[in-house]
Scaffold this active site. Structure first.
Site, PDB file in Angstrom:
ATOM      1  N   GLY A  45     -42.672 -53.654  41.593  1.00 23.39           N
ATOM      2  CA  GLY A  45     -44.103 -53.938  41.643  1.00 23.39           C
ATOM      3  C   GLY A  45     -44.499 -54.667  40.378  1.00 23.39           C
ATOM      4  N   GLN A  50     -50.227 -57.593  33.884  1.00 25.66           N
ATOM      5  CA  GLN A  50     -48.936 -57.536  33.189  1.00 25.66           C
ATOM      6  C   GLN A  50     -48.400 -58.911  32.818  1.00 25.66           C
ATOM      7  OE1 GLN A  50     -47.191 -54.658  36.278  1.00 25.66           O
ATOM      8  NE2 GLN A  50     -46.133 -54.108  34.404  1.00 25.66           N
ATOM      9  N   CYS A 108     -42.180 -48.666  33.999  1.00 26.36           N
ATOM     10  CA  CYS A 108     -43.095 -49.807  34.088  1.00 26.36           C
ATOM     11  C   CYS A 108     -42.495 -50.972  33.315  1.00 26.36           C
ATOM     12  CB  CYS A 108     -44.446 -49.414  33.479  1.00 26.36           C
ATOM     13  SG  CYS A 108     -45.670 -50.728  33.530  1.00 26.36           S
ATOM     14  N   LEU A 109     -42.564 -52.167  33.878  1.00 27.17           N
ATOM     15  CA  LEU A 109     -41.970 -53.329  33.210  1.00 27.17           C
ATOM     16  C   LEU A 109     -42.642 -53.618  31.868  1.00 27.17           C
ATOM     17  CD1 LEU A 109     -41.452 -55.766  36.243  1.00 27.17           C
ATOM     18  CD2 LEU A 109     -39.709 -54.387  35.068  1.00 27.17           C
ATOM     19  N   HIS A 150     -49.467 -46.925  41.409  1.00 26.82           N
ATOM     20  CA  HIS A 150     -49.074 -47.347  40.059  1.00 26.82           C
ATOM     21  C   HIS A 150     -49.624 -48.751  39.752  1.00 26.82           C
ATOM     22  CE1 HIS A 150     -46.047 -47.734  36.637  1.00 26.82           C
ATOM     23  NE2 HIS A 150     -46.450 -48.977  36.817  1.00 26.82           N
ATOM     24  N   GLU A 151     -49.453 -49.667  40.700  1.00 32.67           N
ATOM     25  CA  GLU A 151     -49.917 -51.043  40.479  1.00 32.67           C
ATOM     26  C   GLU A 151     -51.446 -51.116  40.451  1.00 32.67           C
ATOM     27  OE1 GLU A 151     -47.791 -53.055  39.400  1.00 32.67           O
ATOM     28  OE2 GLU A 151     -46.119 -51.762  39.956  1.00 32.67           O
ATOM     29  N   HIS A 154     -52.927 -50.426  37.211  1.00 39.68           N
ATOM     30  CA  HIS A 154     -52.924 -51.560  36.274  1.00 39.68           C
ATOM     31  C   HIS A 154     -54.238 -52.350  36.369  1.00 39.68           C
ATOM     32  CE1 HIS A 154     -49.035 -51.503  34.338  1.00 39.68           C
ATOM     33  NE2 HIS A 154     -48.393 -51.397  35.492  1.00 39.68           N
TER      34      HIS A 154
HETATM   35 NI    NI Z   1     -46.418 -50.774  35.678  1.00 38.12          NI
END
Ligand code: NI
Length: 194
Positions: A45, A50, A108-109, A150-151, A154
């Site tokens: 995701g 991000q 998370c990236l 989760h996304e 963000h």
């Molecule tokens: Ni994330």
């Protein structure tokens, strides 16, 4: 185009992202770029903040999690919610959550190398547009519902670390500060402050 991913500590990750006007903004190109960036970083995701854009778009592709070769456990069971779970969410709104909360160790990236259990409701209802301008209202459960939540967080300026117990966050304080400064080993492109 592959964007560099911004790290924990970048203020854009704490903003409430803005709704976009698909008439004005080239949604299709941006969604294609988000997918490309996500695949390059081997994520499931990725949300627009991000990559430094405070707009309400995220993409998901949870299918790799259903690949037994990618799993290191012995008791692998594919998650039916992840079948065909590749899509873009534009101007999404979670309108309902339902079911018991369950824990899963998320990453998370933007926060490489750190994982932590997060409790999230089992099911969600979400209203969103796809990159072709079609509107949907759909229910998701299982891992798909988790990835979406989760996304979606963000877009609300929220990170999975916010759910950590205070003690754990204190223990990780230095590592989180190191991520912000770029003192972290990561095999995809990130954009750290100079
Ligand atoms: Ni994330």
């Amino acid at each position: 185009m592959i964007y560099p991913i911004v790290p924990y500590g970048d203020p854009v990750l704490r903003k409430i992202a803005q709704e976009i006007d698909p008439e004005v903004f080239d949604v299709k190109q941006f969604v294609a770029d988000l997918y490309e960036t996500m695949y390059e970083a081997a994520g499931v995701g990725l949300a627009a903040p991000q990559v430094g854009k405070s707009i309400r778009i995220f993409v998901v592709d949870g299918r790799p999690l259903n690949d037994p070769d990618e799993d290191d456990g012995d008791d692998f069971e594919p998650d039916p919610s992840l079948i065909d779970f590749k899509m873009a969410f534009i101007n999404p709104e979670i309108t309902a959550t339902d079911g018991g909360k369950w824990a899963y160790e998320e990453g998370c990236l933007s926060i490489p190398g750190i994982r932590s259990d997060v409790l999230r409701p089992e099911r969600i209802t979400i209203n969103y547009f796809d990159e072709d301008g079609n509107e949907f209202t759909r229910d998701f459960d299982g891992m798909a519902a988790r990835i979406i939540q989760h996304e979606y967080d963000h877009l609300e300026g929220k990170l999975f670390t916010d759910y950590m117990p205070i003690l754990k966050r204190q223990i990780l304080k230095k590592r989180l500060a190191d991520i912000t400064k770029g003192n972290v080993k990561v095999d995809y492109r990130m954009k750290f402050p100079r």
